[in-house]
Design a protein around this motif. Structure first.
Motif, PDB file in Angstrom:
ATOM      1  N   GLY A 176       0.939  -1.180   0.087  1.00  0.00           N
ATOM      2  CA  GLY A 176       0.075   0.011   0.003  1.00  0.00           C
ATOM      3  C   GLY A 176       0.726   1.177  -0.068  1.00  0.00           C
ATOM      4  O   GLY A 176       0.461   2.358   0.709  1.00  0.00           O
ATOM      5  N   VAL A 177       2.113   1.263  -0.556  1.00  0.00           N
ATOM      6  CA  VAL A 177       3.000   2.342  -0.810  1.00  0.00           C
ATOM      7  C   VAL A 177       2.094   3.650  -1.242  1.00  0.00           C
ATOM      8  O   VAL A 177       1.378   3.753  -2.265  1.00  0.00           O
ATOM      9  N   GLY A 178       2.091   4.750  -0.548  1.00  0.00           N
ATOM     10  CA  GLY A 178       1.533   5.943  -0.921  1.00  0.00           C
ATOM     11  C   GLY A 178       2.503   7.279  -1.372  1.00  0.00           C
ATOM     12  O   GLY A 178       3.505   7.033  -1.257  1.00  0.00           O
ATOM     13  N   ARG A 200       8.136   3.873  -6.966  1.00  0.00           N
ATOM     14  CA  ARG A 200       8.278   4.877  -7.697  1.00  0.00           C
ATOM     15  C   ARG A 200       6.807   5.165  -8.337  1.00  0.00           C
ATOM     16  O   ARG A 200       6.286   6.324  -8.195  1.00  0.00           O
ATOM     17  N   LEU A 201       6.405   4.205  -8.927  1.00  0.00           N
ATOM     18  CA  LEU A 201       4.827   4.433  -9.551  1.00  0.00           C
ATOM     19  C   LEU A 201       3.841   4.923  -8.597  1.00  0.00           C
ATOM     20  O   LEU A 201       3.101   5.879  -8.905  1.00  0.00           O
ATOM     21  N   ALA A 202       3.765   4.336  -7.462  1.00  0.00           N
ATOM     22  CA  ALA A 202       2.825   4.884  -6.276  1.00  0.00           C
ATOM     23  C   ALA A 202       3.365   6.261  -5.842  1.00  0.00           C
ATOM     24  O   ALA A 202       2.526   6.951  -4.850  1.00  0.00           O
ATOM     25  N   ALA A 272       4.827   1.465  13.534  1.00  0.00           N
ATOM     26  CA  ALA A 272       3.515   1.343  12.938  1.00  0.00           C
ATOM     27  C   ALA A 272       3.741   1.226  11.255  1.00  0.00           C
ATOM     28  O   ALA A 272       2.931   1.489  10.636  1.00  0.00           O
ATOM     29  N   GLY A 273       5.129   0.761  10.904  1.00  0.00           N
ATOM     30  CA  GLY A 273       5.304   0.728   9.698  1.00  0.00           C
ATOM     31  C   GLY A 273       4.940  -0.526   9.039  1.00  0.00           C
ATOM     32  O   GLY A 273       4.504  -1.714  10.030  1.00  0.00           O
ATOM     33  N   THR A 274       5.185  -0.945   7.972  1.00  0.00           N
ATOM     34  CA  THR A 274       4.645  -2.248   7.218  1.00  0.00           C
ATOM     35  C   THR A 274       5.950  -3.075   6.682  1.00  0.00           C
ATOM     36  O   THR A 274       6.824  -2.600   6.011  1.00  0.00           O
TER      37      THR A 274
END
Length: 361
Positions: A176-178, A200-202, A272-274
């Motif tokens: 879910g990279v934003g 990069r796209l995200a 709280a990271g992923t």
């Protein structure tokens, strides 16, 4: 009428692969025969040859493929003869509890062709990931075919069938990279570098590539990494924290599949990271983490299976980005080779000399 084609077969554990004559039956209900145009040489194929997947030899190798549907069986509506398709190894069933909940990317009953391709003596072949595309033609379930823009290069498009999709999806779908996020990718082979591209796209603001090979790090930088860390000479946890203001990355993608690199990913993420595990471990591997750290750091520990992709949704979209010049799939094609060069390609892969060798028919 059944057809005879050339294919790359692994007869026994550790033995060099060889070209054999493969018998491809006419498609039955729900099946399709695809004329393969290109197929990438993935590390999973080497795992099959080494007996690392199962012992159901002989294997018909190859699975990262694009081609044209030649014929279809009874009841097939997804594709028709002449369609240009990317093959996938997870044809969804539409009936299981995940599919009925509107989450077909998590289908629990994915399937392959029911009929078997064989050698000329009748020996049944086990197709790699249910595809077996190191062959001039292959038999698959029709749901394993995803129609895409025929203007896309087969050598590039086929890579979405496995490794590139796994990495892109690990960043975009699973992680879910934003926009504005910090991302670290540990392991920069084909899958890891695809995760760099996905981040990069995200819209990630900082993308940290970690590897022990400077050549792979240079490739990662060319694909969008803003920073690189050679973990032979630097502690990757400390380096990632230093590059993120002392906090750790919002998303850390582990593309190696080893306990030590997973532990690095766990401690290199922000509170709280992923953590996303997309590297494939072997059955004997174990991880030992203090349960209090798992609790106290919060966030999410995820595994990414095929980049949590839904081929019918993701493949056409990514091919559109490729055609628009926004996704450089060609950068993953290190070399194109003939069918009889697969064994040599395994050796180059072992030495880290390529992102992908691609068999072109």
């Amino acid at each position: 009428m059944a057809q005879q084609v050339r294919g790359v077969v692994a007869r026994a554990k550790g033995e060099p692969v060889r070209i054999e004559t493969v018998v491809v039956p006419d498609p039955g209900p729900g099946e399709a025969v695809v004329k393969v145009q290109a197929c990438g040489v993935c590390h999973t194929d080497l795992h099959y040859r080494e007996g690392g997947i199962n012992d159901e030899f002989p294997f018909l190798l190859g699975h990262e493929a694009a081609g044209v549907v030649e014929s279809v069986g009874e009841g097939v509506t997804e594709v028709a003869p002449g369609d240009y398709v990317i093959l996938n190894w997870r044809a969804v069933c539409g009936q299981c509890r995940a599919c009925k909940r509107g989450r077909p990317q998590y289908c629990f009953a994915t399937h392959n062709a029911k009929q078997k391709m064989t050698l000329t003596d009748g020996t049944e072949l086990a197709p790699a990931l249910g595809i077996g595309a190191f062959a001039e033609k292959t038999l698959v379930a029709a749901g394993q075919c995803t129609k895409v823009d025929p203007a896309a290069s087969p050598a590039a498009a086929g890579l979405l069938g496995c490794g590139v999709m796994a990495g892109l999806g690990a960043a975009i779908n699973t992680g879910g990279v934003g926009r504005g996020d910090s991302v670290a990718v540990i392991g920069c082979g084909g899958v890891g570098n695809a995760a760099v591209v996905g981040a990069r796209l995200a819209g990630a603001a900082k993308i940290i590539a970690v590897d022990i090979d400077d050549r792979k790090l240079e490739t990662a930088r060319g694909l969008g990494a803003t920073d690189t860390v050679n973990s032979r000479s630097s502690d990757p946890i400390e380096a990632i924290r230093e590059l993120t203001g002392g906090f750790g990355a919002d998303v850390v993608i582990e593309a190696v599949g080893r306990p030590e690199t997973y532990e690095q990913a766990f401690y290199a993420r922000d509170l709280a990271g992923t953590v996303v595990l997309v590297g494939v471990p072997t059955p004997e591997m174990r991880i030992d983490l203090p349960l209090l750290d798992v609790f106290g750091r919060g966030g999410a520990l995820k595994s990414s299976w095929y980049g949590d992709c839904l081929p019918s949704r993701d493949f056409p979209m990514l091919i559109d980005l490729y055609r628009q010049g926004r996704l450089d799939l060609d950068a993953f094609v290190t070399e194109t080779i003939a069918l009889d060069e697969v064994e040599k390609a395994f050796e180059r892969m072992h030495h880290g000399d390529v992102l992908r060798s691609v068999v072109v028919f």
